[in-house]
Write an enzyme that holds these catalytic residues in place. Structure first.
Site, mmCIF file in Angstrom:
data_model
loop_
_atom_site.group_PDB
_atom_site.id
_atom_site.type_symbol
_atom_site.label_atom_id
_atom_site.label_comp_id
_atom_site.label_asym_id
_atom_site.label_seq_id
_atom_site.Cartn_x
_atom_site.Cartn_y
_atom_site.Cartn_z
ATOM 1 N N ASP A 132 8.556 32.493 -6.222
ATOM 2 C CA ASP A 132 8.681 31.044 -6.087
ATOM 3 C C ASP A 132 7.645 30.348 -6.976
ATOM 4 O O ASP A 132 7.398 30.779 -8.091
ATOM 5 C CB ASP A 132 8.497 30.672 -4.608
ATOM 6 C CG ASP A 132 9.250 29.418 -4.204
ATOM 7 O OD1 ASP A 132 8.859 28.331 -4.654
ATOM 8 O OD2 ASP A 132 10.216 29.513 -3.421
ATOM 9 N N HIS A 134 6.158 24.313 -2.720
ATOM 10 C CA HIS A 134 7.413 24.913 -2.265
ATOM 11 C C HIS A 134 7.222 26.369 -1.847
ATOM 12 O O HIS A 134 7.681 26.795 -0.778
ATOM 13 C CB HIS A 134 8.449 24.795 -3.380
ATOM 14 C CG HIS A 134 9.836 25.190 -3.004
ATOM 15 N ND1 HIS A 134 10.307 26.475 -3.157
ATOM 16 C CD2 HIS A 134 10.869 24.467 -2.497
ATOM 17 C CE1 HIS A 134 11.565 26.526 -2.758
ATOM 18 N NE2 HIS A 134 11.936 25.321 -2.358
ATOM 19 N N SER A 190 16.354 26.289 0.915
ATOM 20 C CA SER A 190 15.059 26.899 0.605
ATOM 21 C C SER A 190 14.259 27.174 1.864
ATOM 22 O O SER A 190 13.449 28.104 1.899
ATOM 23 C CB SER A 190 14.236 25.974 -0.300
ATOM 24 O OG SER A 190 14.653 26.036 -1.632
#
EC number: 3.4.21.-
Length: 457
Positions: free
Chosen positions: A182, A214, A380
């Site tokens: 990521d 994230h 996600s």
């Protein structure tokens, strides 16, 4: 942002096949591209045929670099004005990869004259145009409690008495390594209790830091003490996306290769008695772009090497089969559900979606301090619930060096078990071609055999 499938929800770009293949002439290898991705100019991923070994690959690399240097030399003359016009030089080979001893090739920045020669080389299977990859960002934000953990530990819809109660085995995740491919991870966050480490930064010239948040959010959902499904798992940050949340397919493939090799080395060390308590590895990829045959093959190769893999279905309210790595058939592809047990309005769907998990208004770890948290939404956020659940179930097995060690559960068997024990028919707004399955962790049981024996609900 023309053509970029970035941070907003965009409609499906085409109803036709997501992959186009350029014309093949004189037996040359095809050049493929995705019709719903943002291509990176003059950047390619070259994949070898199965018969190519490491020595042949090394010879090919030398050959292509010689051709590249010759073309760049001619272009340098043009830059000096000898032929009347200016141009930019090309960078050549950027990465080579050999994922889990299976998928082999390289990526780079080449002039079209070089690519025309490469596609005629007998060792080349196909060439894929490199393209943008992005994380699936939050379509909405609402400060709320982390209800997702509670939902995957209860069969019935959450009520006032259960919405904040997560039932789990205390040792869930122990002995399992989770590779979060990521934007990186805030490894100093208190919720990781020192169990998070920096693994690898793939984008050239980038820093070993999560400048986006994230990846940290996903890591917290997988293995955080307060926010995680598998609260004892180890986290390894594999940075493939930059701080703006975007990157390249070739960098993501390289990240998958790194994680797979780390898993293979750890597994070998465990067999040799040098990795005490190791039980297995999982990986999470909450990112995607257009269809990429190479990325899908890389994920499948990692799964074949023993990694349990979760990937996000995508946030386009479209068929997940048109996106990568959502289309990788050996991974667990995850759609997003809501607190009201609906398919989240943004979640992709279709036969490539294997299971659903909470993905709307999910609270988890963040960047900026070692105490930071944030609430965001998307597939996600759903995928790390499954990556954490895979780690949780793997941890319920005896370790490789235990006197009670049993045959290691394979990714294929665990994926089947995950689907078998899921809560069936709990969600609304599920298209007819999409499995109506919501993830379940066994309701706090630490006996994997008993959990599987209970079956679905």
């Amino acid at each position: 942002m023309k053509g970029f499938l970035g941070l907003a929800l965009l409609p499906l770009l085409t109803a036709a096949s997501p992959v186009s293949v350029e014309s093949i002439h004189n037996g040359a290898a095809p050049i493929i591209s995705s019709m719903n991705s943002q291509e990176i100019p003059d950047s390619y991923i070259v994949v070898f045929k199965k018969h190519v070994d490491t020595s042949a690959a090394a010879a090919h690399h030398s050959w292509v670099q010689d051709i590249h240097s010759a073309v760049n030399g001619r272009m340098e003359l043009k830059k000096r004005g000898l032929f009347g016009f200016d141009t930019d030089a090309f960078l050549g080979v950027k990465h080579s990869f050999h994922v889990a001893g299976s998928l082999m090739g390289y990526a780079g920045h080449f002039h079209e004259d070089v690519i025309e020669q490469v596609r005629r080389h007998p060792d080349v299977d196909y060439i894929e145009k490199d393209s943008e990859v992005h994380h699936f960002d939050s379509p909405s934000v609402e400060k709320n409690a982390p209800w997702g953990l509670a939902r995957i530990s209860h069969r019935d819809s959450l009520s006032f008495g259960t919405f904040n109660k997560y039932l789990y085995a205390e040792d869930g995740g122990e002995g399992v390594d989770a590779y979060v491919i990521d934007t990186g991870t805030n490894t100093d966050h208190v919720d990781f209790e020192g169990r998070a480490s920096w693994g690898k930064t793939i984008p050239q010239g980038d820093e070993d830091v999560d400048g986006n948040g994230h990846g940290t959010h996903c890591s917290g959902t997988i293995a955080g003490k307060k926010y995680g499904v598998a609260k004892k798992a180890n986290v390894y940050a594999v940075k493939v996306l930059r701080s703006n949340g975007s990157g390249t397919m070739s960098d993501v493939v390289k990240g998958v290769e790194w994680a797979a090799e780390a898993h293979i080395k750890k597994s070998k060390a465990a067999k040799d008695g040098k990795a005490k308590g190791f039980k297995g590895s999982v990986a999470n990829m909450s990112l995607g772009g257009g269809s990429s045959r190479t990325l899908d093959l890389a994920v499948n190769a990692a799964v074949d090497a023993g990694m349990h893999f979760a990937v996000a279905a995508g946030n386009d309210n479209a068929d997940a089969c048109n996106y990568s790595p959502a289309a990788a058939e050996k991974a667990v592809t995850v759609g997003a559900s809501t607190l009201a047990d609906e398919r989240a309005y943004f979640s992709n769907y279709g036969k490539c979606t294997d299971i659903f998990a909470p993905g709307l208004n999910i609270l988890s770890t963040w960047i900026g301090s070692k105490y930071a948290v944030n609430t965001i939404s998307g597939t996600s956020m759903a995928s790390p619930h499954i990556a954490g659940l895979l780690a949780y179930y793997v941890s319920l097995q005896p370790s490789d060096d235990s006197a009670f060690a049993v045959e290691k559960i394979t990714p294929k068997k665990l994926k089947e078990a995950l689907i078998t024990v899921a809560t069936s028919g709990a969600l609304t707004d599920i298209p007819s071609d999409t499995p109506n399955l919501l993830a379940w962790n066994g309701g706090g049981s630490s006996n994997y055999t008993d959990i599987v024996a209970q079956g679905g609900y």
